[in-house]
Design a protein around this motif. Sequence first.
Motif, PDB file in Angstrom:
ATOM      1  N   THR A 259       0.831  -1.204   0.000  1.00 27.92           N
ATOM      2  CA  THR A 259       0.000   0.000   0.000  1.00 27.92           C
ATOM      3  C   THR A 259       0.863   1.250   0.000  1.00 27.92           C
ATOM      4  OG1 THR A 259      -1.775  -1.148   1.179  1.00 27.92           O
ATOM      5  CG2 THR A 259      -1.781   1.245   1.275  1.00 27.92           C
ATOM      6  N   ARG A 260       1.912   1.237   0.823  1.00 32.40           N
ATOM      7  CA  ARG A 260       2.805   2.400   0.865  1.00 32.40           C
ATOM      8  C   ARG A 260       3.576   2.551  -0.445  1.00 32.40           C
ATOM      9  NH1 ARG A 260       6.525   4.047   5.892  1.00 32.40           N
ATOM     10  NH2 ARG A 260       4.525   5.009   6.412  1.00 32.40           N
ATOM     11  N   ARG A 261       4.017   1.444  -1.025  1.00 33.89           N
ATOM     12  CA  ARG A 261       4.742   1.520  -2.295  1.00 33.89           C
ATOM     13  C   ARG A 261       3.883   2.190  -3.367  1.00 33.89           C
ATOM     14  NH1 ARG A 261       4.580  -0.157  -6.979  1.00 33.89           N
ATOM     15  NH2 ARG A 261       2.784  -1.494  -6.571  1.00 33.89           N
ATOM     16  N   LYS A 262       2.630   1.802  -3.447  1.00 32.94           N
ATOM     17  CA  LYS A 262       1.735   2.403  -4.435  1.00 32.94           C
ATOM     18  C   LYS A 262       1.581   3.901  -4.190  1.00 32.94           C
ATOM     19  CE  LYS A 262      -1.113  -1.691  -5.364  1.00 32.94           C
ATOM     20  NZ  LYS A 262      -2.483  -2.267  -5.243  1.00 32.94           N
ATOM     21  N   ALA A 263       1.442   4.285  -2.913  1.00 33.92           N
ATOM     22  CA  ALA A 263       1.271   5.704  -2.593  1.00 33.92           C
ATOM     23  C   ALA A 263       2.529   6.505  -2.920  1.00 33.92           C
ATOM     24  CB  ALA A 263       0.908   5.858  -1.117  1.00 33.92           C
ATOM     25  N   LEU A 264       3.704   5.944  -2.651  1.00 32.99           N
ATOM     26  CA  LEU A 264       4.955   6.633  -2.978  1.00 32.99           C
ATOM     27  C   LEU A 264       5.141   6.732  -4.489  1.00 32.99           C
ATOM     28  CD1 LEU A 264       7.344   5.010  -0.335  1.00 32.99           C
ATOM     29  CD2 LEU A 264       6.194   7.237  -0.210  1.00 32.99           C
ATOM     30  N   HIS A 265       4.761   5.685  -5.200  1.00 31.27           N
ATOM     31  CA  HIS A 265       4.817   5.699  -6.662  1.00 31.27           C
ATOM     32  C   HIS A 265       3.937   6.824  -7.202  1.00 31.27           C
ATOM     33  CE1 HIS A 265       4.837   3.843 -10.752  1.00 31.27           C
ATOM     34  NE2 HIS A 265       3.616   4.349 -10.783  1.00 31.27           N
ATOM     35  N   LYS A 266       2.734   6.927  -6.672  1.00 33.32           N
ATOM     36  CA  LYS A 266       1.816   7.975  -7.140  1.00 33.32           C
ATOM     37  C   LYS A 266       2.341   9.359  -6.776  1.00 33.32           C
ATOM     38  CE  LYS A 266      -2.527   7.220  -7.264  1.00 33.32           C
ATOM     39  NZ  LYS A 266      -3.950   6.953  -6.914  1.00 33.32           N
ATOM     40  N   PHE A 267       2.920   9.499  -5.579  1.00 32.98           N
ATOM     41  CA  PHE A 267       3.472  10.776  -5.137  1.00 32.98           C
ATOM     42  C   PHE A 267       4.505  11.302  -6.133  1.00 32.98           C
ATOM     43  CE2 PHE A 267       7.073  12.740  -2.771  1.00 32.98           C
ATOM     44  CZ  PHE A 267       6.455  13.910  -2.371  1.00 32.98           C
ATOM     45  N   LEU A 268       5.462  10.448  -6.510  1.00 31.14           N
ATOM     46  CA  LEU A 268       6.513  10.885  -7.438  1.00 31.14           C
ATOM     47  C   LEU A 268       5.957  11.175  -8.823  1.00 31.14           C
ATOM     48  CD1 LEU A 268       9.558   8.602  -6.523  1.00 31.14           C
ATOM     49  CD2 LEU A 268       9.058  10.936  -5.766  1.00 31.14           C
ATOM     50  N   ASN A 269       5.002  10.388  -9.271  1.00 30.45           N
ATOM     51  CA  ASN A 269       4.448  10.611 -10.606  1.00 30.45           C
ATOM     52  C   ASN A 269       3.545  11.836 -10.649  1.00 30.45           C
ATOM     53  OD1 ASN A 269       5.055   8.367 -12.793  1.00 30.45           O
ATOM     54  ND2 ASN A 269       5.045   7.361 -10.799  1.00 30.45           N
ATOM     55  N   ARG A 270       2.880  12.152  -9.546  1.00 28.32           N
ATOM     56  CA  ARG A 270       2.135  13.409  -9.475  1.00 28.32           C
ATOM     57  C   ARG A 270       3.086  14.604  -9.638  1.00 28.32           C
ATOM     58  NH1 ARG A 270      -3.471  12.647  -9.723  1.00 28.32           N
ATOM     59  NH2 ARG A 270      -4.244  11.348  -8.022  1.00 28.32           N
ATOM     60  N   ILE A 271       4.223  14.510  -8.963  1.00 26.43           N
ATOM     61  CA  ILE A 271       5.211  15.594  -9.084  1.00 26.43           C
ATOM     62  C   ILE A 271       5.753  15.661 -10.508  1.00 26.43           C
ATOM     63  CG2 ILE A 271       7.464  16.412  -8.286  1.00 26.43           C
ATOM     64  CD1 ILE A 271       6.874  15.058  -5.606  1.00 26.43           C
ATOM     65  N   ALA A 272       6.070  14.505 -11.083  1.00 23.92           N
ATOM     66  CA  ALA A 272       6.621  14.473 -12.439  1.00 23.92           C
ATOM     67  C   ALA A 272       5.658  15.053 -13.453  1.00 23.92           C
ATOM     68  CB  ALA A 272       6.979  13.035 -12.823  1.00 23.92           C
ATOM     69  N   ASP A 273       4.349  14.910 -13.233  1.00 21.98           N
ATOM     70  CA  ASP A 273       3.348  15.418 -14.164  1.00 21.98           C
ATOM     71  C   ASP A 273       3.006  16.883 -13.922  1.00 21.98           C
ATOM     72  OD1 ASP A 273       3.211  12.932 -15.349  1.00 21.98           O
ATOM     73  OD2 ASP A 273       1.500  12.264 -14.150  1.00 21.98           O
TER      74      ASP A 273
END
Length: 461
Positions: free
Chosen positions: A185-199
């Motif tokens: 669950t945390r991995r998915k949230a961290l993945h989304k966090f970085l991709n939100r920033i990248a976008d």
Amino acid sequence: MEPDGSGGGGVSRPPPSLPSSGDGATASAETPGAPQGSARPPLLPSSPELLEFDDDDEDLEVFSKDASLTEVNSFSPLMPTSPASMINQYKFEDEPESKDIFITVDDPESHVTAIETFITYRVVTKTTRGEFDSCEYEVRRRYQDFLWLKGRLEEAHPTLIIPPLPEKFIMKGVVERFNNEFIETRRKALHKFLNRIADHPTLTFNKDFKIFLTVQAWELSSHRKQGPGLFSRMGQTVKAVASSMRGGTVKNRPEPFAEMNAYVDIFSQKISLLDKISRRVYKEEKDYCYELKEFGPIHTLWSASEEDLADTLKGVASCIDKCCKATEKRMVALSDILFPALHEYLLYSEILMGVLKRRDHIQAELDAKVDALYNKNTESELLSEEIGKLEDKVECANNSLQADWDRWKQSMHLDMKSAFNDVAENNIHYYEQCLATWESFLTSQRTTAHVCLEESSEDQP
């Protein structure tokens, strides 16, 4: 690269040639409504009770020191086993032409030291941007590194909406049972966090974001030490508290930002209530599923003592078993699709409140200077110069927040629509499957009854 005990090495790779749009396979960018196929958590996981937020200990994790992640990819089989295969997770034809950076967070590893046990995650980046020295990077980061990045982004862009990170919390009595689920669950949230920033059109070019993606562990530690010191942070906190004590609200807040404040208050209440009700529904569905699991076998046991009803009772047991499995699938879809979307935007509501307060703080400084000039408490020339600078600062803050607000609302609407649509489709599929199961059973019973009736009529003289 194997991590050392420090929890975060980094390595850059020679520039590979990025594949064409036809090379994309399965999209891995995590959006609400896109569960990762077979990468499911255990069916009907127990919902651990959230006790407290861990704000004091900067890097306390909730894993026992004998926690093993030797089969860590078992709960995420779609994740690539090597950075080189990461690029195949994306459907390039579905990405905007301007997208030039792809980030994946995967491969969590447990690290045990004499003091603590913590988890690091592999962060793989592929990019075609000219400001990067290589096209591919692989680093390992721990949760506190993500916290550092978020803090630096908030410091550099106080009136932009920074994506939320998953909370750092302590669970009670479930250390051994939820490790893999919690990590995933945390991995998915961290993945989304970085991709939100990248976008994000601005945050993606932040220098600290680039540092986070590219540098080795010791270099990142050096950069982290260059942040504001303890006394500086305390001074900023005292200043903010003093400002809030003086007035609480700013004078003549522009109408768009007054509407934003009202919107955030309502949004926070509604999303929080929706999150609570959804989890209560999930719990009730779990209880119902457990009852079904006991209900079906009773019919099977009964069939052993009722020869005339044996086929019918076994048929009912089979239908109940199929409906139970369908219910489990629907619950997994609910936890994979709706819960993450609702919880992310519940965290967003807190972030929005903070951004609006920081904007108000800038305007409050301007109002205070204007009042001082009006009352002629200090030299007019010096005050006029400061007021001019603050006016420019307020205008920049207003413009950046307004633009980011519009972008955030558009993204939120798309995410919520996608999550609700996917949940609706799963519900339709669930009820259709259950209906078809029982209709098939009834058809078979009518056929059997018709055959028995014909045989009975033939036996009569």
